[in-house]
Design a protein around this motif. Structure first.
Motif, PDB file in Angstrom:
ATOM      1  N   ARG A   1       0.980  -1.211   0.065  1.00  0.00           N
ATOM      2  CA  ARG A   1      -0.021  -0.030  -0.013  1.00  0.00           C
ATOM      3  C   ARG A   1       0.792   1.263   0.052  1.00  0.00           C
ATOM      4  NH1 ARG A   1      -5.339  -2.016  -0.795  1.00  0.00           N
ATOM      5  NH2 ARG A   1      -5.764  -3.497   0.558  1.00  0.00           N
ATOM      6  N   SER A   2       0.296   2.215  -0.431  1.00  0.00           N
ATOM      7  CA  SER A   2       1.027   3.661  -0.457  1.00  0.00           C
ATOM      8  C   SER A   2       1.622   3.942   0.861  1.00  0.00           C
ATOM      9  CB  SER A   2       0.044   4.797  -0.940  1.00  0.00           C
ATOM     10  OG  SER A   2      -0.912   4.973  -0.113  1.00  0.00           O
ATOM     11  N   TRP A   3       0.855   3.699   2.012  1.00  0.00           N
ATOM     12  CA  TRP A   3       1.613   4.000   3.222  1.00  0.00           C
ATOM     13  C   TRP A   3       2.554   3.036   3.740  1.00  0.00           C
ATOM     14  CZ3 TRP A   3      -3.752   3.179   2.393  1.00  0.00           C
ATOM     15  CH2 TRP A   3      -4.239   1.989   2.669  1.00  0.00           C
ATOM     16  N   ASP A   4       2.691   1.918   3.194  1.00  0.00           N
ATOM     17  CA  ASP A   4       3.706   0.977   3.697  1.00  0.00           C
ATOM     18  C   ASP A   4       4.857   1.001   2.797  1.00  0.00           C
ATOM     19  OD1 ASP A   4       1.882  -0.187   5.380  1.00  0.00           O
ATOM     20  OD2 ASP A   4       1.105  -1.474   4.006  1.00  0.00           O
ATOM     21  N   GLN A   5       5.167   1.711   1.610  1.00  0.00           N
ATOM     22  CA  GLN A   5       5.957   1.684   0.888  1.00  0.00           C
ATOM     23  C   GLN A   5       7.371   2.078   1.368  1.00  0.00           C
ATOM     24  OE1 GLN A   5       5.793   1.336  -2.936  1.00  0.00           O
ATOM     25  NE2 GLN A   5       8.080   1.010  -2.413  1.00  0.00           N
ATOM     26  N   GLY A   6       8.460   1.470   1.159  1.00  0.00           N
ATOM     27  CA  GLY A   6       9.605   1.726   1.698  1.00  0.00           C
ATOM     28  C   GLY A   6      10.536   2.551   0.674  1.00  0.00           C
ATOM     29  N   SER A   7      11.187   3.589   1.102  1.00  0.00           N
ATOM     30  CA  SER A   7      12.171   3.947   0.055  1.00  0.00           C
ATOM     31  C   SER A   7      13.554   3.308  -0.151  1.00  0.00           C
ATOM     32  CB  SER A   7      12.488   5.584   0.633  1.00  0.00           C
ATOM     33  OG  SER A   7      13.111   5.477   1.774  1.00  0.00           O
ATOM     34  N   GLU A   8      14.105   3.772  -1.230  1.00  0.00           N
ATOM     35  CA  GLU A   8      15.570   2.967  -1.123  1.00  0.00           C
ATOM     36  C   GLU A   8      16.381   3.319  -0.126  1.00  0.00           C
ATOM     37  OE1 GLU A   8      19.111   2.911  -4.505  1.00  0.00           O
ATOM     38  OE2 GLU A   8      17.534   3.823  -4.890  1.00  0.00           O
TER      39      GLU A   8
ATOM     40  N   THR B   1      -3.833  -7.333  13.098  1.00  0.00           N
ATOM     41  CA  THR B   1      -2.842  -7.278  11.828  1.00  0.00           C
ATOM     42  C   THR B   1      -1.360  -7.890  12.167  1.00  0.00           C
ATOM     43  OG1 THR B   1      -2.279  -5.666  10.251  1.00  0.00           O
ATOM     44  CG2 THR B   1      -1.818  -4.886  12.466  1.00  0.00           C
ATOM     45  N   SER B   2      -0.754  -7.803  11.136  1.00  0.00           N
ATOM     46  CA  SER B   2       0.793  -8.241  11.250  1.00  0.00           C
ATOM     47  C   SER B   2       1.525  -6.888  11.115  1.00  0.00           C
ATOM     48  CB  SER B   2       1.373  -9.308  10.491  1.00  0.00           C
ATOM     49  OG  SER B   2       0.359 -10.733  10.640  1.00  0.00           O
ATOM     50  N   TYR B   3       2.567  -6.776  11.767  1.00  0.00           N
ATOM     51  CA  TYR B   3       3.659  -5.908  11.675  1.00  0.00           C
ATOM     52  C   TYR B   3       4.927  -6.498  11.101  1.00  0.00           C
ATOM     53  CZ  TYR B   3       1.102  -2.656  14.846  1.00  0.00           C
ATOM     54  OH  TYR B   3      -0.121  -2.042  15.472  1.00  0.00           O
ATOM     55  N   TYR B   4       5.521  -5.765   9.921  1.00  0.00           N
ATOM     56  CA  TYR B   4       6.806  -6.519   9.382  1.00  0.00           C
ATOM     57  C   TYR B   4       7.238  -5.588   8.814  1.00  0.00           C
ATOM     58  CZ  TYR B   4       4.002  -7.783   5.421  1.00  0.00           C
ATOM     59  OH  TYR B   4       3.047  -7.804   4.414  1.00  0.00           O
ATOM     60  N   ALA B   5       8.669  -5.993   8.362  1.00  0.00           N
ATOM     61  CA  ALA B   5       9.345  -5.438   7.221  1.00  0.00           C
ATOM     62  C   ALA B   5       9.858  -6.402   6.106  1.00  0.00           C
ATOM     63  CB  ALA B   5      10.672  -4.696   7.711  1.00  0.00           C
TER      64      ALA B   5
ATOM     65  N   LYS C   1       8.510  -3.220   1.802  1.00  0.00           N
ATOM     66  CA  LYS C   1       7.444  -2.955   2.562  1.00  0.00           C
ATOM     67  C   LYS C   1       7.639  -2.766   4.040  1.00  0.00           C
ATOM     68  CE  LYS C   1       2.721  -4.756   2.911  1.00  0.00           C
ATOM     69  NZ  LYS C   1       1.536  -5.669   2.773  1.00  0.00           N
ATOM     70  N   PHE C   2       7.314  -1.816   4.626  1.00  0.00           N
ATOM     71  CA  PHE C   2       7.224  -1.469   6.176  1.00  0.00           C
ATOM     72  C   PHE C   2       5.994  -1.328   6.671  1.00  0.00           C
ATOM     73  CE2 PHE C   2      11.733  -0.513   4.335  1.00  0.00           C
ATOM     74  CZ  PHE C   2      12.545  -1.231   5.177  1.00  0.00           C
ATOM     75  N   LYS C   3       5.449  -2.392   7.145  1.00  0.00           N
ATOM     76  CA  LYS C   3       3.863  -2.465   7.652  1.00  0.00           C
ATOM     77  C   LYS C   3       3.900  -2.166   9.064  1.00  0.00           C
ATOM     78  CE  LYS C   3      -0.247  -5.411   6.803  1.00  0.00           C
ATOM     79  NZ  LYS C   3      -0.629  -5.596   8.244  1.00  0.00           N
ATOM     80  N   TYR C   4       3.752  -1.200   9.350  1.00  0.00           N
ATOM     81  CA  TYR C   4       3.668  -0.736  10.636  1.00  0.00           C
ATOM     82  C   TYR C   4       2.547   0.189  11.222  1.00  0.00           C
ATOM     83  CZ  TYR C   4       7.995  -3.227  11.003  1.00  0.00           C
ATOM     84  OH  TYR C   4       9.003  -4.186  11.072  1.00  0.00           O
ATOM     85  N   ASP C   5       1.319   0.132  10.510  1.00  0.00           N
ATOM     86  CA  ASP C   5       0.103   0.993  10.754  1.00  0.00           C
ATOM     87  C   ASP C   5       0.213   2.355  10.398  1.00  0.00           C
ATOM     88  OD1 ASP C   5      -1.990  -0.396  11.553  1.00  0.00           O
ATOM     89  OD2 ASP C   5      -1.856  -0.664  13.297  1.00  0.00           O
TER      90      ASP C   5
ATOM     91  N   LEU D   1       8.506   0.454  14.061  1.00  0.00           N
ATOM     92  CA  LEU D   1       7.104   1.237  14.208  1.00  0.00           C
ATOM     93  C   LEU D   1       7.525   2.809  14.468  1.00  0.00           C
ATOM     94  CD1 LEU D   1       3.713  -0.087  15.660  1.00  0.00           C
ATOM     95  CD2 LEU D   1       4.704   1.999  16.100  1.00  0.00           C
ATOM     96  N   LEU D   2       8.563   2.907  15.661  1.00  0.00           N
ATOM     97  CA  LEU D   2       8.812   4.131  16.152  1.00  0.00           C
ATOM     98  C   LEU D   2       9.459   5.051  15.108  1.00  0.00           C
ATOM     99  CD1 LEU D   2      10.029   3.428  19.579  1.00  0.00           C
ATOM    100  CD2 LEU D   2       8.065   4.601  19.104  1.00  0.00           C
ATOM    101  N   ARG D   3      10.377   4.390  14.456  1.00  0.00           N
ATOM    102  CA  ARG D   3      10.916   5.049  13.056  1.00  0.00           C
ATOM    103  C   ARG D   3       9.973   5.598  12.019  1.00  0.00           C
ATOM    104  NH1 ARG D   3      12.298   3.556   8.466  1.00  0.00           N
ATOM    105  NH2 ARG D   3      11.861   1.577   8.754  1.00  0.00           N
ATOM    106  N   ARG D   4       9.064   4.810  11.996  1.00  0.00           N
ATOM    107  CA  ARG D   4       7.961   4.937  10.676  1.00  0.00           C
ATOM    108  C   ARG D   4       7.255   6.351  11.474  1.00  0.00           C
ATOM    109  NH1 ARG D   4       8.120   3.083   5.444  1.00  0.00           N
ATOM    110  NH2 ARG D   4       5.731   2.967   5.460  1.00  0.00           N
ATOM    111  N   LEU D   5       6.923   6.036  12.776  1.00  0.00           N
ATOM    112  CA  LEU D   5       6.204   7.018  13.364  1.00  0.00           C
ATOM    113  C   LEU D   5       6.866   8.269  13.402  1.00  0.00           C
ATOM    114  CD1 LEU D   5       3.648   7.855  15.261  1.00  0.00           C
ATOM    115  CD2 LEU D   5       4.961   7.079  17.179  1.00  0.00           C
ATOM    116  N   ALA D   6       8.148   8.373  13.481  1.00  0.00           N
ATOM    117  CA  ALA D   6       8.841   9.682  13.736  1.00  0.00           C
ATOM    118  C   ALA D   6       8.924  10.154  12.425  1.00  0.00           C
ATOM    119  CB  ALA D   6      10.272   9.411  13.957  1.00  0.00           C
TER     120      ALA D   6
END
Length: 209
Positions: free
Chosen positions: A4-11, A93-97, A161-165, A195-200
């Motif tokens: 999903r657009s919100w889970d996309q990880g950058s290079e 849900t599942s959280y994962y990278a 993918k970084f799936k962390y809500d 999750l904290l990294r994505r939140l930041a």
């Protein structure tokens, strides 16, 4: 893998995440049955777009690659289960990278090519013994080269993918991080860090929260 657009990880993100990870699952198409999956250590050169590794000569993945060189290497970590009681939607849900490399594989048969791959892997995985080298024809490793094959993977596409809500309100994501800390299951610390990294990144609480 659905991203999903919100889970996309950058290079930059997947490169940093993979800096400490070098074990994944290599998948190849099998013309005679289900896909072949091999858990494997690998060495990534992201700048060159290349991954190298080696397998035992009888490994069935090599036969599959000679028929169809398209393979996928997947690395998944920092996973945790988020129960329904943690989430406003009441849906677990599942959280994962996960980072997946779609590649074209080349089997390396020659002794010199195999030695070059092994020496690169030794320098990475065993840097404390720089004197250990693989030289074709020389003991102790040269005579053993006939028992392995090298694989050189040319990276065609990277999916991260970084799936962390990241789609929920910031306060809900922060609350999930605290619940991970409270539960303290074996994988929870890694999932909480991501999750904290994505939140930041979204402008939420800082990494040290």
């Amino acid at each position: 893998m659905l991203i999903r657009s919100w889970d996309q990880g950058s290079e930059a993100e997947w490169r940093a995440w993979l800096a400490g990870r070098d074990f994944g699952t290599l998948a190849a198409n099998n013309p005679d049955g289900p896909p072949i999956l091999v858990p494997i250590h690998f060495l990534l050169d992201a700048d060159a777009g290349e991954i190298v590794l080696h397998l035992a000569a009888p490994n069935p993945l090599l036969t599959a690659v000679r028929t169809d060189p398209h393979v996928t290497l997947a690395v998944t970590d920092d996973y945790a289960f988020a129960p329904s009681t943690w989430r406003a939607s009441a849906v677990p849900t599942s959280y994962y990278a996960s980072v997946q490399f779609d590649c074209t594989a080349e089997v390396v048969e020659g002794a010199a090519g195999k030695a070059e791959i092994l020496n690169r892997q030794l320098a990475h995985f065993q840097p404390e013994t720089p004197e250990v080298r693989v030289v074709p024809g020389e003991a102790p490793y040269g005579p053993q080269l006939s028992g392995i094959r090298g694989l050189r993977l040319t990276v065609r596409q990277v999916r991260a993918k970084f799936k962390y809500d990241d789609k929920v309100p910031l306060e809900h994501q922060a609350a999930a991080a605290e619940r991970l800390a409270e539960r303290g299951a074996p994988q929870d610390a890694g999932a909480r860090e991501q999750l904290l990294r994505r939140l930041a990144q979204r402008g939420g609480c800082p990494m040290e929260a």
